[in-house]
Design an enzyme around this catalytic site. Structure first.
Site, PDB file in Angstrom:
ATOM      1  N   ASP A  94     -11.770   7.271  -5.173  1.00  0.00           N
ATOM      2  CA  ASP A  94     -10.559   7.083  -5.964  1.00  0.00           C
ATOM      3  C   ASP A  94     -10.326   8.379  -6.747  1.00  0.00           C
ATOM      4  O   ASP A  94     -11.143   9.305  -6.730  1.00  0.00           O
ATOM      5  CB  ASP A  94     -10.657   5.854  -6.885  1.00  0.00           C
ATOM      6  CG  ASP A  94      -9.262   5.356  -7.303  1.00  0.00           C
ATOM      7  OD1 ASP A  94      -8.278   6.102  -7.131  1.00  0.00           O
ATOM      8  OD2 ASP A  94      -9.159   4.228  -7.817  1.00  0.00           O
TER       9      ASP A  94
HETATM   10  C1  BGC Z   1      -5.788   4.451  -8.451  1.00  0.00           C
HETATM   11  C2  BGC Z   1      -5.679   4.230  -6.960  1.00  0.00           C
HETATM   12  C3  BGC Z   1      -4.665   5.172  -6.363  1.00  0.00           C
HETATM   13  C4  BGC Z   1      -5.038   6.584  -6.728  1.00  0.00           C
HETATM   14  C5  BGC Z   1      -4.117   7.636  -6.134  1.00  0.00           C
HETATM   15  C6  BGC Z   1      -5.948   5.903  -8.807  1.00  0.00           C
HETATM   16  O1  BGC Z   1      -5.834   6.115 -10.169  1.00  0.00           O
HETATM   17  O2  BGC Z   1      -6.872   3.705  -8.934  1.00  0.00           O
HETATM   18  O3  BGC Z   1      -5.340   2.907  -6.693  1.00  0.00           O
HETATM   19  O4  BGC Z   1      -4.595   4.992  -4.988  1.00  0.00           O
HETATM   20  O5  BGC Z   1      -5.025   6.722  -8.128  1.00  0.00           O
HETATM   21  O6  BGC Z   1      -2.895   7.646  -6.728  1.00  0.00           O
END
Ligand code: BGC
Length: 776
Positions: A301
């Site tokens: 993530d």
């Molecule tokens: C979120 C994810 C997301 C990623 C990219 C993160 O902060 O938890 O769900 O896909 O950002 O934007």
């Protein structure tokens, strides 16, 4: 009313299951398909091996680096000079960048400007539609209609590929039992069975029949794992649970998405068994790959790899080595892999084989997407012009929204409203509002193009009903709260008028009208990432308005916007009707008006329990019995509270209709069964109201004596039926021992002989019950 048959035809895009069925029906030898698969894999392996032979260590590490193009930022950005990095071969993919022109620029930098011409993969958070926004996932799950959900994902994939994308960070399949957690809005609620069905439908919708198709995107299942179980519903918080709970309640949707063919997974921010998911070898390799057989790649993530330093796993070099060895293949934004893996290789902390394995998986994904054959495959400017926000896409978004609404209360059949005659006071800060129609995670969404509730009502009833509009209140008057909300797209602001004057306007509008429609609830930014709330009431400013209106004694219909269950005891006591519309997306106003005025009869059912009070949380239907189960009303020395009942305000599976469905005559084919027999449970459902409508018939099973304590009941199947006025239908469920299986203390997945309680009904708390004995 829509005919179910037409709907199924319209919404069921062919998925792998259809092809499998076709293979069986038309006797296409499956062995041939398997052989073809093997040849394809051999071709891919040869291609990737050949390419990797030419790659330097730096280029291999570059493939593991995912950077943001800047259009979607949820943390700090550490990447600069993307184009240079691409040309150097130091970047494997970009996310948060879309539009054929921008994507082409970057893809050309990779394909023409880098030494080995390796294409980039382009990802984005396409969570509930790309440009045409569908209801938030929690709302979408409330349709209990897998055809509709698959179709919504397919449209999102079509629009995303028309703008150069080939990878979406969806579905989010985290089970959540805590309404305080803002990201409950992004998932399918609390049930592992339904969650798994929705996850698979979304993967099918995104990936289609082949990832090589021009309109297919690779799905990324997130957040692996258990992210929805953050303690106290506080975002990014610790998760701690038994393996039995994990396997039985939290892991099934991830597995279902994998089985549906999902090409990638995203590791979560939280710890699993004390080890952050991103560096957790048990999770990313032993479970995901060895036990489950996952063949795709795992991305971290957003900076979750770097964050393992704060989790206490060591410095950046240490955690990067740990993550690689654990099975993480791509590092999102944080550049831990980029900055440290070469040194770790030189120092013997990782091996060449570790790096090669991750690089291979990333290259394989690009191969599967057909990017080596045609790196520009999603860069068709014609498609970009013609396939985005089409009338058909908007219509699907509207129909999906209509199906997602849950009627929570409808006293004296106040709804549907009359399409002609009379007057309505339309009040509330969400009534003449376009931005908050879309809900969380709408990077490609254009709120200016969404339909407000007032516009939708005008479209449906024109001047036939007099509308007296007043805003009535701010979304919130709490400026500290407002400041916190105003990160990202959903801006919340104070009106020029004082709160008192606004309420006064609403009261005046109500005095002139026969009925009050109050459009209230949460703004776009009150749910989603980093939006935990400890108070899940409708904000006070809006409640004050509702209280002033309630004094008039006129019927109030609440149209409720929410990204999570809210505590609605006051509203339930004081409003005549409550229609939960979640955040319906681009076509919000039209869908709401169609339902309010009876052009569509609501059929949505809750996929998450609505508590009476935040103090009851976590509250979910499939709980264990405990040794001192609560029966009714708080008593001493039972598992209950002194000051409130254990019951939710609205249970899982709950949702009313404008018509009335009655359940009768639950019949079982047998009451004593042995081994692999099939039990059939049939119930008669009758539409004895005055509207045609759809009903979600739900099957629950309880297993009251087993080697581990089992939930009081678990959803095992459901069927949506469409009944005309006066029509009756026998609804049958086939039950096999497969549905009785669970993970025991040794994590063995099996069923245990004994008595089972079969329940069929309209929601988890209102069922017809029968018992069977099933021996091995
Ligand atoms: C979120 C994810 C997301 C990623 C990219 C993160 O902060 O938890 O769900 O896909 O950002 O934007």
């Amino acid at each position: 009313m829509h005919s179910k048959l037409l709907l199924m035809k319209k919404y069921f895009a062919p998925g792998p299951i259809l092809y499998l069925t076709a293979a069986v029906l038309f006797c296409i030898p499956l062995s041939k398909a398997v052989a073809q698969d093997k040849t394809e894999t051999a071709k891919m392996n040869a291609f990737v091996s050949g390419l990797m032979k030419k790659m330097t260590v730096d280029e291999k590490i570059g493939q593991l680096n995912l950077v943001t193009g800047g259009m979607a930022i949820t943390g700090s950005v550490t990447n600069n000079g993307i184009s240079d990095g691409v040309k150097k071969g130091a970047i494997g993919g970009i996310f948060g960048l879309y539009g054929t022109e921008k994507v082409r620029q970057m893809q050309e930098a990779a394909v023409k400007g880098s030494r080995l011409h390796i294409p980039l993969i382009f990802g984005l958070d396409v969570i509930h539609g790309h440009r045409t926004i569908f209801p938030i996932p929690l709302g979408m799950s409330a349709t209990w209609d897998l055809g509709i959900i698959e179709h919504a994902a397919h449209i999102a994939a079509k629009e995303a590929t028309a703008e150069g994308l080939n990878w979406v960070f969806s579905p989010m399949v985290d089970i959540a039992r805590d309404a305080r957690w803002g990201r409950i809005s992004e998932g399918s609620g609390e049930d592992p069975y339904l969650g798994g069905k929705v996850a698979a439908a979304m993967v099918r919708g995104y990936q289609g029949t082949s990832l090589k198709n021009a309109d297919a995107v690779m799905a990324c299942v997130k957040h692996f794992a258990l992210y929805g179980a953050a303690e106290a519903g506080r975002e990014y918080n610790t998760v701690d649970m038994s393996r039995v709970a994990m396997y039985n309640y939290y892991l099934p949707p991830y597995k279902a998405a994998l089985d549906a063919g999902a090409g990638s997974f995203m590791s979560s921010f939280n710890v699993v068994d004390g080890v952050p998911a991103t560096t957790n070898k048990w999770l990313l390799t032993d479970l995901l790959r060895t036990q489950w057989g996952f063949k795709g790649f795992v991305v971290s993530d957003y900076t979750s790899l770097n964050e393992t330093v704060d989790h206490g796993m060591g410095n950046l070099q240490t955690v990067s080595a740990l993550a690689l060895k654990a099975g993480l293949d791509m590092d999102m934004v944080g550049e831990g892999f980029l900055k440290t893996l070469k040194t770790s290789l030189q120092q013997g902390k990782v091996t060449q084989a570790d790096i090669d394995l991750a690089c291979r998986r990333v290259l394989e994904a690009k191969y599967k997407l057909g990017l080596f054959d045609n790196p520009y495959k999603s860069l068709d400017q014609q498609r970009e012009k013609t396939e985005i926000m089409t009338d058909a896409n908007r219509k699907s978004a509207r129909v999906t929204a209509e199906h997602s609404f849950v009627l929570l209360k409808n006293a004296n059949q106040i709804l549907p409203l009359k399409k002609s005659g009379g007057s309505i006071a339309l009040v509330g800060p969400l009534a003449d509002n376009k931005r908050d129609m879309l809900g969380t995670w709408v990077i490609g969404g254009e709120w200016e193009k969404s339909v407000s509730v007032i516009e939708g009502i005008k479209h449906v009833v024109g001047d036939n009903v007099k509308i007296n509009y007043a805003k009535g209140s701010n979304i919130t008057d709490d400026t500290t709260f407002m400041k916190r909300l105003n990160f990202g797209p959903g801006m919340v602001s104070l009106d020029k008028q004082s709160p008192e004057d606004m309420i006064e306007d609403a009261v005046k509008a109500a005095k002139k009208s026969d009925i009050i429609v109050a459009v209230v609830g949460e703004s776009q930014s009150m749910s989603g990432e980093s939006s935990s709330r400890s108070d899940i009431n409708i904000p006070e400013s809006q409640k004050n308005m509702l209280k002033a209106l309630a004094k008039l004694g006129k019927p109030i219909v609440i149209v409720l916007f929410n990204g999570r269950p809210l505590t609605l005891t006051w509203e339930n006591d004081n409003a005549a009707a409550i229609l939960d519309v979640w955040a319906p997306g681009t076509e919000a106003g039209n869908a709401i008006a169609e339902v309010l005025f009876g052009n569509y009869n609501p059929s949505g059912k809750l996929t998450t329990t609505f508590p009476r009070s935040v103090g009851q949380i976590p509250l979910y239907y499939n709980h264990l019995n405990t040794g001192r189960p609560y029966s009714s009303g708080p008593t001493k020395f039972k598992s209950n509270y002194l000051d409130i009942s254990n019951d939710p305000l609205y249970p899982f599976g709950y949702g009313l209709s404008y018509t009335n469905f009655s359940y009768s005559n639950l019949k079982l084919s047998k009451t004593k069964l042995k081994g692999n027999e099939t039990l059939t449970a049939t119930v008669t459902v009758t539409n004895n109201g005055s509207y045609a409508g759809e009903e979600v018939v739900q099957l629950y099973i309880g297993d009251p004596a087993a080697s581990i304590s089992r939930p009081v009941k678990e959803l095992k199947d459901f069927k949506k039926v469409n009944l005309q006025v006066g029509e009756k239908q026998d609804v049958t469920f086939n039950i096999t021992p497969k549905q009785l299986k669970f993970y025991n203390s040794q994590l063995k997945y099996d069923w245990e002989p004994g008595d089972f309680v079969i329940q069929v009904g309209t929601n988890s708390a209102d069922t017809k019950t029968a018992r069977v004995q099933w021996v091995k």
